[in-house]
Design a protein around this motif. Sequence first.
Motif, PDB file in Angstrom:
ATOM      1  N   PRO A  11       0.300  -1.333  -0.389  1.00 33.97           N
ATOM      2  CA  PRO A  11       0.305   0.472  -0.013  1.00 33.97           C
ATOM      3  C   PRO A  11       1.127   1.495   0.060  1.00 33.97           C
ATOM      4  O   PRO A  11       0.685   2.413  -0.454  1.00 33.97           O
ATOM      5  N   GLY A  12       2.234   1.117   0.990  1.00 32.05           N
ATOM      6  CA  GLY A  12       2.370   2.078   1.165  1.00 32.05           C
ATOM      7  C   GLY A  12       3.258   2.716  -0.080  1.00 32.05           C
ATOM      8  O   GLY A  12       4.391   3.903   0.298  1.00 32.05           O
ATOM      9  N   THR A  13       3.824   2.032  -1.076  1.00 32.08           N
ATOM     10  CA  THR A  13       4.404   2.117  -2.875  1.00 32.08           C
ATOM     11  C   THR A  13       4.140   3.462  -3.227  1.00 32.08           C
ATOM     12  O   THR A  13       3.315   3.707  -3.390  1.00 32.08           O
ATOM     13  N   ALA A  14       4.843   4.655  -3.522  1.00 33.79           N
ATOM     14  CA  ALA A  14       5.173   5.346  -4.200  1.00 33.79           C
ATOM     15  C   ALA A  14       4.661   5.185  -6.108  1.00 33.79           C
ATOM     16  O   ALA A  14       4.617   4.185  -6.259  1.00 33.79           O
ATOM     17  N   GLU A  15       3.741   5.932  -5.910  1.00 37.12           N
ATOM     18  CA  GLU A  15       2.722   5.830  -7.507  1.00 37.12           C
ATOM     19  C   GLU A  15       3.881   4.895  -8.749  1.00 37.12           C
ATOM     20  O   GLU A  15       3.421   4.488  -9.703  1.00 37.12           O
ATOM     21  N   ALA A  16       4.741   5.651  -8.792  1.00 39.16           N
ATOM     22  CA  ALA A  16       5.881   5.501  -9.648  1.00 39.16           C
ATOM     23  C   ALA A  16       5.992   3.942 -10.114  1.00 39.16           C
ATOM     24  O   ALA A  16       5.973   3.269 -10.852  1.00 39.16           O
ATOM     25  N   GLU A  17       5.801   3.966  -8.593  1.00 41.15           N
ATOM     26  CA  GLU A  17       6.987   2.434  -8.470  1.00 41.15           C
ATOM     27  C   GLU A  17       5.662   1.712  -9.110  1.00 41.15           C
ATOM     28  O   GLU A  17       6.333   0.139  -9.739  1.00 41.15           O
ATOM     29  N   ALA A  18       5.023   1.743  -8.195  1.00 43.69           N
ATOM     30  CA  ALA A  18       3.518   0.769  -8.301  1.00 43.69           C
ATOM     31  C   ALA A  18       3.515   0.746  -9.183  1.00 43.69           C
ATOM     32  O   ALA A  18       2.570  -0.702 -10.018  1.00 43.69           O
ATOM     33  N   ASP A  19       3.104   1.548 -10.205  1.00 47.08           N
ATOM     34  CA  ASP A  19       2.767   1.593 -11.758  1.00 47.08           C
ATOM     35  C   ASP A  19       4.085   0.473 -12.458  1.00 47.08           C
ATOM     36  O   ASP A  19       3.369  -0.103 -13.402  1.00 47.08           O
ATOM     37  N   ARG A  20       4.527   0.786 -12.599  1.00 53.40           N
ATOM     38  CA  ARG A  20       6.939   0.174 -12.760  1.00 53.40           C
ATOM     39  C   ARG A  20       5.881  -1.251 -12.832  1.00 53.40           C
ATOM     40  O   ARG A  20       6.064  -2.707 -13.254  1.00 53.40           O
ATOM     41  N   LEU A  21       6.322  -1.662 -11.225  1.00 53.13           N
ATOM     42  CA  LEU A  21       5.618  -3.025 -11.167  1.00 53.13           C
ATOM     43  C   LEU A  21       4.084  -3.599 -11.291  1.00 53.13           C
ATOM     44  O   LEU A  21       4.110  -5.063 -11.509  1.00 53.13           O
ATOM     45  N   MET A  22       3.271  -3.134 -11.818  1.00 52.26           N
ATOM     46  CA  MET A  22       2.032  -3.696 -11.841  1.00 52.26           C
ATOM     47  C   MET A  22       1.436  -3.592 -13.552  1.00 52.26           C
ATOM     48  O   MET A  22       1.741  -4.856 -14.076  1.00 52.26           O
ATOM     49  N   GLU A  23       2.808  -2.837 -14.270  1.00 56.42           N
ATOM     50  CA  GLU A  23       3.046  -3.086 -15.980  1.00 56.42           C
ATOM     51  C   GLU A  23       3.016  -4.479 -15.751  1.00 56.42           C
ATOM     52  O   GLU A  23       3.084  -4.792 -16.769  1.00 56.42           O
TER      53      GLU A  23
END
Length: 140
Positions: free
Chosen positions: A121-133
């Motif tokens: 949950p606390g992951t930064a948006e850019a990193e979360a987007d990268r991981l999800m992609e």
Amino acid sequence: MTSASSSTPSPPTPPTPPDVRLRLAEPTRYGRTARRIDGAWWPRSDDLTEELTGLLGVLPPAWGRIASVLVHGDTWPDCPEQMTVAGQPVHVGHDDSPTAPHTVCLIAPGRGRYDLLVVPPGTAEAEADRLMEGAVAGDA
């Protein structure tokens, strides 16, 4: 000229749950993904009951009714053994495999098993987007 709008108040809008941050891999022509991870989920909090309710409510109908969920005990130490989602019981169990600490497994009897990468949950948006992609592209 149009007449003035009516002064009758409209009924209150019911509250909407927070948007579920979910990306799913493209299904194959057989309806399943040909990879280990079926998608990625980025919950907004550590409240598993609230987060799972939202997640299970937005899954594709083709996945069927999710009857069991396996979560990693280190990631979700406080989880109920059972919860009710849309009037249906859902069993929640711990899977403490060291190879899958950041995944959740969803089981739909007669339909299959679906594995989602869980972005903390606390992951930064850019990193979360990268991981999800990466997860939906098959890089997870």
